[in-house]
Design a protein around this motif. Structure first.
Motif, short mmCIF file in Angstrom:
data_model
loop_
_atom_site.label_atom_id
_atom_site.label_comp_id
_atom_site.label_asym_id
_atom_site.label_seq_id
_atom_site.Cartn_x
_atom_site.Cartn_y
_atom_site.Cartn_z
N PRO A 82 38.41 40.78 91.34
CA PRO A 82 37.02 40.89 91.78
C PRO A 82 36.34 42.02 91.01
O PRO A 82 36.97 43.03 90.66
N ARG A 83 35.07 41.85 90.73
CA ARG A 83 34.32 42.83 89.92
C ARG A 83 34.41 44.25 90.48
O ARG A 83 34.50 45.22 89.73
N HIS A 84 34.37 44.38 91.80
CA HIS A 84 34.38 45.72 92.40
C HIS A 84 35.74 46.39 92.31
O HIS A 84 35.87 47.58 92.61
N LEU A 85 36.76 45.67 91.86
CA LEU A 85 38.09 46.26 91.72
C LEU A 85 38.47 46.52 90.26
O LEU A 85 39.63 46.74 89.95
N PHE A 86 37.48 46.50 89.37
CA PHE A 86 37.75 46.82 87.98
C PHE A 86 36.71 47.82 87.50
O PHE A 86 35.50 47.56 87.53
N GLY A 87 37.19 48.99 87.09
CA GLY A 87 36.29 50.07 86.69
C GLY A 87 36.20 50.22 85.19
O GLY A 87 37.12 49.89 84.44
N PHE A 88 35.04 50.72 84.75
CA PHE A 88 34.78 51.00 83.33
C PHE A 88 33.60 51.94 83.23
O PHE A 88 32.60 51.76 83.94
N ASP A 89 33.71 52.93 82.40
CA ASP A 89 32.59 53.83 82.10
C ASP A 89 32.00 54.46 83.38
O ASP A 89 30.80 54.46 83.58
N SER A 90 32.88 54.94 84.24
CA SER A 90 32.50 55.66 85.46
C SER A 90 31.86 54.79 86.54
O SER A 90 31.24 55.29 87.47
N SER B 16 67.60 37.39 73.48
CA SER B 16 66.88 37.15 72.22
C SER B 16 65.38 37.34 72.46
O SER B 16 64.93 37.39 73.61
N PRO B 17 64.58 37.47 71.39
CA PRO B 17 63.17 37.83 71.55
C PRO B 17 62.43 37.03 72.62
O PRO B 17 62.53 35.80 72.68
N LEU B 18 61.71 37.78 73.44
CA LEU B 18 60.93 37.20 74.53
C LEU B 18 59.73 38.09 74.81
O LEU B 18 59.63 39.20 74.28
N ALA B 19 58.83 37.59 75.64
CA ALA B 19 57.66 38.39 75.99
C ALA B 19 57.16 38.03 77.38
O ALA B 19 57.30 36.89 77.83
N PHE B 20 56.57 39.01 78.02
CA PHE B 20 55.86 38.83 79.28
C PHE B 20 54.45 39.33 79.04
O PHE B 20 54.25 40.46 78.59
N LEU B 21 53.47 38.47 79.30
CA LEU B 21 52.07 38.82 79.08
C LEU B 21 51.33 38.83 80.41
O LEU B 21 51.62 38.03 81.30
N GLU B 22 50.36 39.74 80.49
CA GLU B 22 49.43 39.77 81.62
C GLU B 22 48.03 39.70 81.03
O GLU B 22 47.64 40.59 80.28
N LEU B 23 47.31 38.64 81.34
CA LEU B 23 45.92 38.51 80.90
C LEU B 23 45.02 38.60 82.11
O LEU B 23 45.10 37.77 83.02
N LYS B 24 44.19 39.64 82.10
CA LYS B 24 43.24 39.85 83.20
C LYS B 24 41.84 39.79 82.61
O LYS B 24 41.58 40.36 81.55
N SER B 25 40.95 39.10 83.33
CA SER B 25 39.57 39.03 82.88
C SER B 25 38.68 38.65 84.05
O SER B 25 39.05 37.77 84.85
N LEU B 26 37.54 39.29 84.15
CA LEU B 26 36.58 38.92 85.18
C LEU B 26 36.14 37.49 84.91
O LEU B 26 35.85 37.12 83.78
N GLY B 27 36.14 36.68 85.94
CA GLY B 27 35.70 35.31 85.79
C GLY B 27 36.62 34.44 84.95
O GLY B 27 36.19 33.47 84.35
N LEU B 28 37.89 34.78 84.91
CA LEU B 28 38.85 33.98 84.14
C LEU B 28 38.83 32.54 84.66
O LEU B 28 39.07 32.31 85.84
N PRO B 29 38.53 31.59 83.79
CA PRO B 29 38.44 30.20 84.26
C PRO B 29 39.82 29.60 84.52
O PRO B 29 40.59 29.36 83.58
N GLU B 30 40.13 29.35 85.78
CA GLU B 30 41.45 28.82 86.16
C GLU B 30 41.74 27.49 85.49
O GLU B 30 42.89 27.20 85.16
N ASP B 31 40.72 26.68 85.28
CA ASP B 31 40.95 25.37 84.67
C ASP B 31 41.30 25.45 83.19
O ASP B 31 41.74 24.47 82.59
N ARG B 32 41.15 26.63 82.60
CA ARG B 32 41.47 26.80 81.18
C ARG B 32 42.81 27.49 80.95
O ARG B 32 43.19 27.74 79.81
N MET C 237 35.83 42.98 79.91
CA MET C 237 36.97 43.69 80.39
C MET C 237 38.28 42.95 80.22
O MET C 237 39.24 43.33 80.84
N PRO C 238 38.29 41.92 79.39
CA PRO C 238 39.59 41.26 79.23
C PRO C 238 40.65 42.27 78.80
O PRO C 238 40.42 43.09 77.91
N THR C 239 41.79 42.19 79.45
CA THR C 239 42.92 43.06 79.12
C THR C 239 44.15 42.20 78.96
O THR C 239 44.47 41.40 79.83
#
Length: 114
Positions: A103-111, A56-72, A1-3
């Protein structure tokens, strides 16, 4: 589910959008060690953006992923900034990235949720 959501004011030629987001999708899957079939990339061209009083050119990114390793997150930040510099010509000091591991219960996919 990385987004990964990319909001940017950088000029992007219409014919380069699809190859760029496919490249970004593959790289996110590689970085996170997740199957690309679950990766979603959203590109939001946002012409009205300002960072540090400069439009001038800039970006804002949001990376979401279950179990995203904070140390990385430093490694992920460097990789994503490098990717934006290569694909859109945005300098790393013009990029903010928000990392989130819902948290896993707060991310939906495929019903259902994860």
């Amino acid at each position: 589910m990385p987004t990964l959501i990319v909001k940017t004011n950088a000029s992007i030629a219409p014919d380069t959008v699809e190859p760029m987001i496919k490249r970004v999708s593959a790289r996110v899957a590689e970085l996170l060690g997740k199957p690309e079939r679950y990766v979603m990339v959203i590109l939001e061209p946002t012409p009205t953006m300002c960072f540090g009083g400069d439009t001038s050119p800039l970006a804002f990114l949001e990376l979401k992923s279950l179990g995203l390793p904070e140390d990385r997150t430093p490694e992920l930040s460097a990789a994503l900034c490098s990717l934006l510099q290569d694909t859109l010509g945005i300098a790393p000091d013009r990029v903010y990235i928000e990392f989130a591991s819902p948290p896993r219960h707060l991310f939906g996919f495929d019903s259902r949720t994860f």
